[in-house]
Design a protein around this motif. Structure first.
Motif, PDB file in Angstrom:
ATOM      1  N   ASP A   6      12.360  -0.034 -11.408  1.00  0.00           N
ATOM      2  CA  ASP A   6      12.728  -1.480 -10.816  1.00  0.00           C
ATOM      3  C   ASP A   6      11.271  -1.904  -9.871  1.00  0.00           C
ATOM      4  N   ILE A   7      10.960  -0.788  -9.090  1.00  0.00           N
ATOM      5  CA  ILE A   7       9.717  -0.964  -8.144  1.00  0.00           C
ATOM      6  C   ILE A   7       8.742  -1.090  -8.873  1.00  0.00           C
ATOM      7  N   SER A   8       8.445  -0.634 -10.178  1.00  0.00           N
ATOM      8  CA  SER A   8       7.362  -0.397 -10.871  1.00  0.00           C
ATOM      9  C   SER A   8       7.310  -2.027 -11.619  1.00  0.00           C
ATOM     10  N   SER A   9       8.473  -2.408 -12.035  1.00  0.00           N
ATOM     11  CA  SER A   9       8.523  -3.749 -12.758  1.00  0.00           C
ATOM     12  C   SER A   9       8.270  -4.883 -12.011  1.00  0.00           C
ATOM     13  N   LEU A  10       8.351  -4.700 -10.497  1.00  0.00           N
ATOM     14  CA  LEU A  10       8.178  -5.781  -9.751  1.00  0.00           C
ATOM     15  C   LEU A  10       6.733  -5.835  -9.314  1.00  0.00           C
ATOM     16  N   GLY A  11       6.006  -4.912  -9.693  1.00  0.00           N
ATOM     17  CA  GLY A  11       4.218  -5.056  -9.452  1.00  0.00           C
ATOM     18  C   GLY A  11       4.129  -4.275  -8.063  1.00  0.00           C
ATOM     19  N   PHE A  12       4.993  -3.576  -7.425  1.00  0.00           N
ATOM     20  CA  PHE A  12       4.657  -2.583  -6.428  1.00  0.00           C
ATOM     21  C   PHE A  12       3.667  -1.468  -7.005  1.00  0.00           C
ATOM     22  N   ARG A  13       2.794  -0.883  -6.123  1.00  0.00           N
ATOM     23  CA  ARG A  13       2.130   0.358  -6.629  1.00  0.00           C
ATOM     24  C   ARG A  13       2.209   1.427  -5.790  1.00  0.00           C
TER      25      ARG A  13
ATOM     26  N   VAL B  37      -9.864  -6.463  -1.289  1.00  0.00           N
ATOM     27  CA  VAL B  37     -10.493  -7.309  -0.594  1.00  0.00           C
ATOM     28  C   VAL B  37      -9.807  -7.477   0.737  1.00  0.00           C
ATOM     29  N   THR B  38      -8.218  -7.386   0.841  1.00  0.00           N
ATOM     30  CA  THR B  38      -7.303  -7.569   1.863  1.00  0.00           C
ATOM     31  C   THR B  38      -7.202  -5.848   2.665  1.00  0.00           C
ATOM     32  N   GLY B  39      -7.439  -4.892   1.871  1.00  0.00           N
ATOM     33  CA  GLY B  39      -6.906  -3.425   2.448  1.00  0.00           C
ATOM     34  C   GLY B  39      -5.623  -3.235   2.446  1.00  0.00           C
ATOM     35  N   ILE B  40      -4.812  -4.318   1.862  1.00  0.00           N
ATOM     36  CA  ILE B  40      -3.338  -4.199   1.853  1.00  0.00           C
ATOM     37  C   ILE B  40      -2.843  -3.854   0.447  1.00  0.00           C
ATOM     38  N   GLN B  41      -2.046  -2.873   0.507  1.00  0.00           N
ATOM     39  CA  GLN B  41      -1.248  -2.523  -0.754  1.00  0.00           C
ATOM     40  C   GLN B  41       0.137  -2.262  -0.431  1.00  0.00           C
ATOM     41  N   LEU B  42       0.798  -2.770  -1.255  1.00  0.00           N
ATOM     42  CA  LEU B  42       2.433  -2.798  -0.947  1.00  0.00           C
ATOM     43  C   LEU B  42       3.157  -1.789  -1.658  1.00  0.00           C
ATOM     44  N   GLY B  43       4.170  -1.250  -1.078  1.00  0.00           N
ATOM     45  CA  GLY B  43       5.002  -0.484  -2.021  1.00  0.00           C
ATOM     46  C   GLY B  43       6.418  -0.645  -1.638  1.00  0.00           C
ATOM     47  N   TYR B  44       7.459   0.133  -1.900  1.00  0.00           N
ATOM     48  CA  TYR B  44       8.852   0.054  -1.767  1.00  0.00           C
ATOM     49  C   TYR B  44       9.426   1.250  -1.621  1.00  0.00           C
ATOM     50  N   ALA B  45      10.488   1.173  -0.838  1.00  0.00           N
ATOM     51  CA  ALA B  45      11.074   2.526  -0.600  1.00  0.00           C
ATOM     52  C   ALA B  45      12.565   2.517  -1.533  1.00  0.00           C
ATOM     53  N   SER B  46      12.729   3.847  -2.167  1.00  0.00           N
ATOM     54  CA  SER B  46      14.121   3.897  -3.252  1.00  0.00           C
ATOM     55  C   SER B  46      15.213   4.340  -2.301  1.00  0.00           C
TER      56      SER B  46
ATOM     57  N   ASP C  84       4.531  12.951 -13.444  1.00  0.00           N
ATOM     58  CA  ASP C  84       4.267  12.240 -14.830  1.00  0.00           C
ATOM     59  C   ASP C  84       4.824  10.758 -14.917  1.00  0.00           C
ATOM     60  N   LEU C  85       6.094  10.800 -14.593  1.00  0.00           N
ATOM     61  CA  LEU C  85       7.233   9.709 -14.358  1.00  0.00           C
ATOM     62  C   LEU C  85       6.572   8.640 -13.400  1.00  0.00           C
ATOM     63  N   LEU C  86       5.885   8.866 -12.319  1.00  0.00           N
ATOM     64  CA  LEU C  86       5.153   7.944 -11.643  1.00  0.00           C
ATOM     65  C   LEU C  86       4.215   7.500 -12.001  1.00  0.00           C
ATOM     66  N   SER C  87       3.408   8.332 -12.700  1.00  0.00           N
ATOM     67  CA  SER C  87       2.173   7.833 -13.357  1.00  0.00           C
ATOM     68  C   SER C  87       2.293   7.008 -14.613  1.00  0.00           C
ATOM     69  N   GLN C  88       3.318   7.277 -15.348  1.00  0.00           N
ATOM     70  CA  GLN C  88       3.711   6.259 -16.438  1.00  0.00           C
ATOM     71  C   GLN C  88       4.014   4.981 -15.820  1.00  0.00           C
ATOM     72  N   HIS C  89       4.658   4.905 -14.702  1.00  0.00           N
ATOM     73  CA  HIS C  89       5.019   3.334 -14.116  1.00  0.00           C
ATOM     74  C   HIS C  89       3.828   3.089 -13.021  1.00  0.00           C
ATOM     75  N   ASN C  90       2.852   3.763 -13.186  1.00  0.00           N
ATOM     76  CA  ASN C  90       1.783   3.252 -12.212  1.00  0.00           C
ATOM     77  C   ASN C  90       1.984   3.236 -10.715  1.00  0.00           C
ATOM     78  N   LEU C  91       2.691   4.137 -10.331  1.00  0.00           N
ATOM     79  CA  LEU C  91       3.141   4.163  -9.088  1.00  0.00           C
ATOM     80  C   LEU C  91       2.734   5.427  -8.209  1.00  0.00           C
ATOM     81  N   THR C  92       2.294   5.154  -7.009  1.00  0.00           N
ATOM     82  CA  THR C  92       1.787   6.228  -6.194  1.00  0.00           C
ATOM     83  C   THR C  92       2.830   6.918  -5.240  1.00  0.00           C
ATOM     84  N   PHE C  93       3.110   8.133  -5.189  1.00  0.00           N
ATOM     85  CA  PHE C  93       3.915   8.759  -4.168  1.00  0.00           C
ATOM     86  C   PHE C  93       3.197   8.644  -2.670  1.00  0.00           C
ATOM     87  N   VAL C  94       3.847   7.771  -1.900  1.00  0.00           N
ATOM     88  CA  VAL C  94       3.130   7.599  -0.689  1.00  0.00           C
ATOM     89  C   VAL C  94       3.801   8.113   0.426  1.00  0.00           C
ATOM     90  N   ALA C  95       5.048   8.334   0.504  1.00  0.00           N
ATOM     91  CA  ALA C  95       5.833   8.738   1.618  1.00  0.00           C
ATOM     92  C   ALA C  95       7.094   9.478   1.211  1.00  0.00           C
TER      93      ALA C  95
END
Length: 138
Positions: free
Chosen positions: A76-83, A54-63, A102-113
């Motif tokens: 932590d990033i996954s548990s907070l709901g970031f994608r 709807v918004t076109g905005i997806q949030l992530g976080y830097a390790s 595999d680790l990122l997939s298990q945590h529903n995270l996309t490697f974005v940068a």
């Protein structure tokens, strides 16, 4: 007003104008969610979710905030709901590519940068610098 002051004011106003467009759109999307009827309804969480399509905005976080503890950052990033997650260059040496995927997939995270590290502009180090960052990217 000095020339420098007027330049700062100009940049400040341009920044505010640039932010006003997306902020107005987000308000238009969020406004129905904040209506009295909705606030008095039973809360199931889903009513307040703003879907990324709807918004076109997806949030992530830097390790980088975790100081090299990439596994904890992923948890932590996954548990907070970031994608999405931005990883540091040490992810290239701490993990095998399949293991990280595999680790990122298990945590529903996309490697974005990837923050590949510093770049030295010394011409004598150019080939070494390029090789290091190409290897990190691979």
């Amino acid at each position: 007003m000095t020339h420098e002051g007027s330049r700062r004011q100009f940049l400040k106003r341009v920044g505010l104008l640039a932010a006003a467009g997306p902020a107005t759109r987000l308000y238009a999307i969020a406004r129905p969610l904040l209506s009295n009827a909705l606030l008095s309804a039973p809360l199931d969480g889903a009513r307040f979710a703003v879907h990324p399509t709807v918004t076109g905005i997806q949030l992530g976080y830097a390790s980088i905030t975790w100081g090299g503890n990439e596994r904890q950052a992923i948890d932590d990033i996954s548990s907070l709901g970031f994608r999405g997650i931005q990883m540091r260059a040490n992810a290239a040496t701490d993990f095998q590519p399949g293991e990280l995927r595999d680790l990122l997939s298990q945590h529903n995270l996309t490697f974005v940068a990837l923050s590949s590290g510093e770049v030295d502009i010394d011409p004598s180090l150019e080939k070494e610098q390029i090789a290091k960052h190409v290897a990190n990217a691979k």
